[in-house]
Design an enzyme around this catalytic site. Structure first.
Site, PDB file in Angstrom:
ATOM      1  N   SER A 142      67.811  79.943  55.822  1.00 28.51           N
ATOM      2  CA  SER A 142      69.334  79.172  56.010  1.00 28.51           C
ATOM      3  C   SER A 142      69.763  78.977  54.968  1.00 28.51           C
ATOM      4  O   SER A 142      69.929  78.068  54.388  1.00 28.51           O
ATOM      5  CB  SER A 142      69.148  79.143  57.410  1.00 28.51           C
ATOM      6  OG  SER A 142      70.318  78.247  57.424  1.00 28.51           O
ATOM      7  N   HIS A 182      69.884  84.402  55.878  1.00 31.00           N
ATOM      8  CA  HIS A 182      70.275  84.370  56.752  1.00 31.00           C
ATOM      9  C   HIS A 182      71.583  83.188  56.829  1.00 31.00           C
ATOM     10  O   HIS A 182      71.665  82.312  56.510  1.00 31.00           O
ATOM     11  CB  HIS A 182      69.150  83.599  57.456  1.00 31.00           C
ATOM     12  CG  HIS A 182      70.161  82.975  58.808  1.00 31.00           C
ATOM     13  ND1 HIS A 182      69.848  83.794  60.259  1.00 31.00           N
ATOM     14  CD2 HIS A 182      70.453  81.841  59.729  1.00 31.00           C
ATOM     15  CE1 HIS A 182      70.200  83.462  61.679  1.00 31.00           C
ATOM     16  NE2 HIS A 182      70.488  82.113  61.128  1.00 31.00           N
ATOM     17  N   ASP A 198      75.355  81.786  58.564  1.00 31.23           N
ATOM     18  CA  ASP A 198      75.492  81.119  59.915  1.00 31.23           C
ATOM     19  C   ASP A 198      77.168  81.296  59.721  1.00 31.23           C
ATOM     20  O   ASP A 198      77.281  80.378  59.270  1.00 31.23           O
ATOM     21  CB  ASP A 198      74.989  79.936  60.425  1.00 31.23           C
ATOM     22  CG  ASP A 198      73.245  79.574  60.425  1.00 31.23           C
ATOM     23  OD1 ASP A 198      73.108  79.985  61.770  1.00 31.23           O
ATOM     24  OD2 ASP A 198      72.491  79.027  59.693  1.00 31.23           O
ATOM     25  N   MET A 206      80.584  80.421  61.401  1.00 28.92           N
ATOM     26  CA  MET A 206      80.203  79.376  62.895  1.00 28.92           C
ATOM     27  C   MET A 206      81.827  78.883  62.544  1.00 28.92           C
ATOM     28  O   MET A 206      82.835  78.930  61.304  1.00 28.92           O
ATOM     29  CB  MET A 206      79.834  78.254  62.562  1.00 28.92           C
ATOM     30  CG  MET A 206      78.008  77.353  62.679  1.00 28.92           C
ATOM     31  SD  MET A 206      77.809  76.277  62.365  1.00 28.92           S
ATOM     32  CE  MET A 206      75.860  76.472  61.993  1.00 28.92           C
ATOM     33  N   HIS A 234      74.286  85.345  61.243  1.00 28.35           N
ATOM     34  CA  HIS A 234      74.435  84.485  63.000  1.00 28.35           C
ATOM     35  C   HIS A 234      76.151  84.209  63.094  1.00 28.35           C
ATOM     36  O   HIS A 234      76.141  83.136  62.754  1.00 28.35           O
ATOM     37  CB  HIS A 234      73.401  83.850  62.874  1.00 28.35           C
ATOM     38  CG  HIS A 234      73.132  83.089  64.461  1.00 28.35           C
ATOM     39  ND1 HIS A 234      72.058  81.671  64.188  1.00 28.35           N
ATOM     40  CD2 HIS A 234      73.711  83.009  65.439  1.00 28.35           C
ATOM     41  CE1 HIS A 234      72.527  81.080  65.478  1.00 28.35           C
ATOM     42  NE2 HIS A 234      73.104  82.257  66.092  1.00 28.35           N
ATOM     43  N   MET A 260      78.471  82.455  65.336  1.00 33.85           N
ATOM     44  CA  MET A 260      78.433  81.731  66.329  1.00 33.85           C
ATOM     45  C   MET A 260      80.071  81.625  66.590  1.00 33.85           C
ATOM     46  O   MET A 260      80.881  79.968  66.398  1.00 33.85           O
ATOM     47  CB  MET A 260      77.643  80.232  66.333  1.00 33.85           C
ATOM     48  CG  MET A 260      76.085  80.584  66.230  1.00 33.85           C
ATOM     49  SD  MET A 260      75.725  78.904  64.965  1.00 33.85           S
ATOM     50  CE  MET A 260      75.279  80.028  63.711  1.00 33.85           C
ATOM     51  N   MET A 315      67.036  80.970  69.874  1.00 32.72           N
ATOM     52  CA  MET A 315      67.459  79.046  69.478  1.00 32.72           C
ATOM     53  C   MET A 315      66.697  78.420  69.524  1.00 32.72           C
ATOM     54  O   MET A 315      66.449  78.231  71.081  1.00 32.72           O
ATOM     55  CB  MET A 315      69.482  78.839  69.896  1.00 32.72           C
ATOM     56  CG  MET A 315      69.976  80.313  69.106  1.00 32.72           C
ATOM     57  SD  MET A 315      70.731  79.233  67.698  1.00 32.72           S
ATOM     58  CE  MET A 315      69.906  77.455  66.864  1.00 32.72           C
ATOM     59  N   ASP A 362      65.082  80.249  65.380  1.00 30.45           N
ATOM     60  CA  ASP A 362      65.843  79.795  64.502  1.00 30.45           C
ATOM     61  C   ASP A 362      66.629  78.188  64.927  1.00 30.45           C
ATOM     62  O   ASP A 362      67.064  77.899  65.431  1.00 30.45           O
ATOM     63  CB  ASP A 362      67.624  80.541  64.269  1.00 30.45           C
ATOM     64  CG  ASP A 362      68.143  80.116  63.446  1.00 30.45           C
ATOM     65  OD1 ASP A 362      68.406  78.865  62.616  1.00 30.45           O
ATOM     66  OD2 ASP A 362      70.006  80.189  63.475  1.00 30.45           O
TER      67      ASP A 362
HETATM   68  O1  LIG Z   1      71.676  78.330  63.280  1.00 26.63           O
HETATM   69  C1  LIG Z   1      71.486  77.596  62.436  1.00 26.63           C
HETATM   70  C2  LIG Z   1      72.343  76.116  63.199  1.00 26.63           C
HETATM   71  O2  LIG Z   1      73.167  76.491  64.517  1.00 26.63           O
HETATM   72  C3  LIG Z   1      71.016  77.854  62.147  1.00 26.63           C
HETATM   73  O3  LIG Z   1      70.511  78.665  60.910  1.00 26.63           O
HETATM   74  C4  LIG Z   1      69.700  76.453  61.935  1.00 26.63           C
HETATM   75  O4  LIG Z   1      69.947  75.191  62.123  1.00 26.63           O
HETATM   76  C5  LIG Z   1      68.888  76.574  60.589  1.00 26.63           C
HETATM   77  O5  LIG Z   1      68.780  75.862  59.543  1.00 26.63           O
HETATM   78  P1  LIG Z   1      67.682  74.220  59.823  1.00 26.63           P
HETATM   79  O6  LIG Z   1      66.041  75.155  59.672  1.00 26.63           O
HETATM   80  O7  LIG Z   1      67.992  73.477  58.807  1.00 26.63           O
HETATM   81  O8  LIG Z   1      67.231  73.872  61.392  1.00 26.63           O
HETATM   82 FE   LIG Z   2      70.994  80.935  62.573  1.00 27.25          FE
END
Ligand SMILES: O=C(CO)[C@H](O)[C@H](O)COP(=O)(O)O
Ligand SMILES: [Fe+2]
Length: 266
Positions: free
Chosen positions: A10, A35, A37, A39, A108, A110, A183, A217
């Site tokens: 990520s 990955h 993210d 948001m 991803h 959000m 998640m 994730d």
């Molecule tokens: O979608 C996510 C948070 O909303 C991230 O992809 C996820 O938290 C990855 O980070 P970590 O491996 O440090 O938990």
């Molecule tokens: Fe994510």
């Protein structure tokens, strides 16, 4: 046919100021996907609206005892304006990164309005487009169709509190999604603690759909991968465990081996 292990660092945990070299480093260390993210939090205007709505809701409740108006107002404004309390990257960053890499960019989303992101992300060069089922219940067919037309691979994500049954129609429909992202933390931030109770959903999905890509994730790393892999996850997102390690290549290799061994034993 067994699904293939995909390890997706990520980039939320990377040094955003050096995103291209961080991506190159992860691919060199053995990552399959990157990955990303995406948001979006509410704008100052929407925060003002939320405040106004709460005030209006409270006033209605106490003055007129109109309970439904109170809850309805909070629900509409809160959930339609604010999916996570964080702000990360959008299409311009994906576009910049795409100039430096041919890697699969596993996006991803959000956000509360994923339809608005189909065109910008397709033009930017996104590979996967994973939206949240919680915000797309009324229009997911149209969304999945548009994502495919634009050449991206559609996926659906669900939060820890969302029942797994909610994604079944999206996997079984005429125009199905090609991945389910479970998640394993509340969306919003990297570095949170893995929630083992979410594994029931992974097990249910794997039992029902043996060849589906199932991504997990949040909070994945060497200490949590075995439970996720044996539940049936094959796409593994890992941010802090990979970027926080002195030997990221070693962590990526441990994650992959765990998925492969679980598949051999399962
Ligand atoms: O979608 C996510 C948070 O909303 C991230 O992809 C996820 O938290 C990855 O980070 P970590 O491996 O440090 O938990
Ligand atoms: Fe994510």
């Amino acid at each position: 046919m067994a699904v293939v292990a995909k390890i997706a660092p990520s980039m939320l945990s990377s040094d955003f100021a050096n995103l291209a070299s961080e991506a190159e480093r992860m691919l060199r260390f053995g990552a399959d996907w990157l990955h990303m993210d995406i948001m979006v939090r509410g704008s100052p205007l929407s925060l003002l609206m939320i405040f106004g709505a709460y005030w209006f809701g409270f006033a209605s409740y106490f003055v007129h005892q109109v309970k439904s108006l109170f809850f309805h107002t909070i629900f509409i404004v809160h959930f339609h304006r604010h999916f996570v309390p964080n702000l990360t990257i959008g299409a311009p960053v994906i576009e910049s990164l795409r100039r430096h890499t041919k890697a699969y960019l596993d996006c991803h989303l959000m956000v509360t309005n994923p339809l608005d992101y189909v065109d910008p992300l397709a033009k930017a060069g996104a590979s996967g487009f994973t939206f949240h089922v919680e915000v797309a219940k009324d229009y997911w067919q149209d969304l999945v169709h548009q994502v495919k037309v634009k050449g991206m691979r559609p996926g659906v994500a669900l939060k820890p509190g969302t029942p797994v049954e909610e994604v079944y129609p999206l996997v079984e429909g005429e125009n199905p999604v090609e991945m389910v992202l479970v998640m394993t933390v509340e969306p919003g931030f990297g570095g949170q603690k893995f929630m083992p109770e979410t594994m029931d959903k992974v097990r249910a999905l794997r039992k029902k759909y043996p060849s589906l890509d199932i991504e997990v994730d949040g909070g994945l790393g060497p200490s949590t991968i075995d439970v996720a892999a044996s539940a049936g996850a094959n796409c593994i997102v890992a941010g802090s465990s990979v970027f926080g390690s002195k030997e990221p290549a070693n962590v990526i290799s441990i994650l992959r081996k765990s998925v492969q061994e679980a598949q051999q034993n399962g």
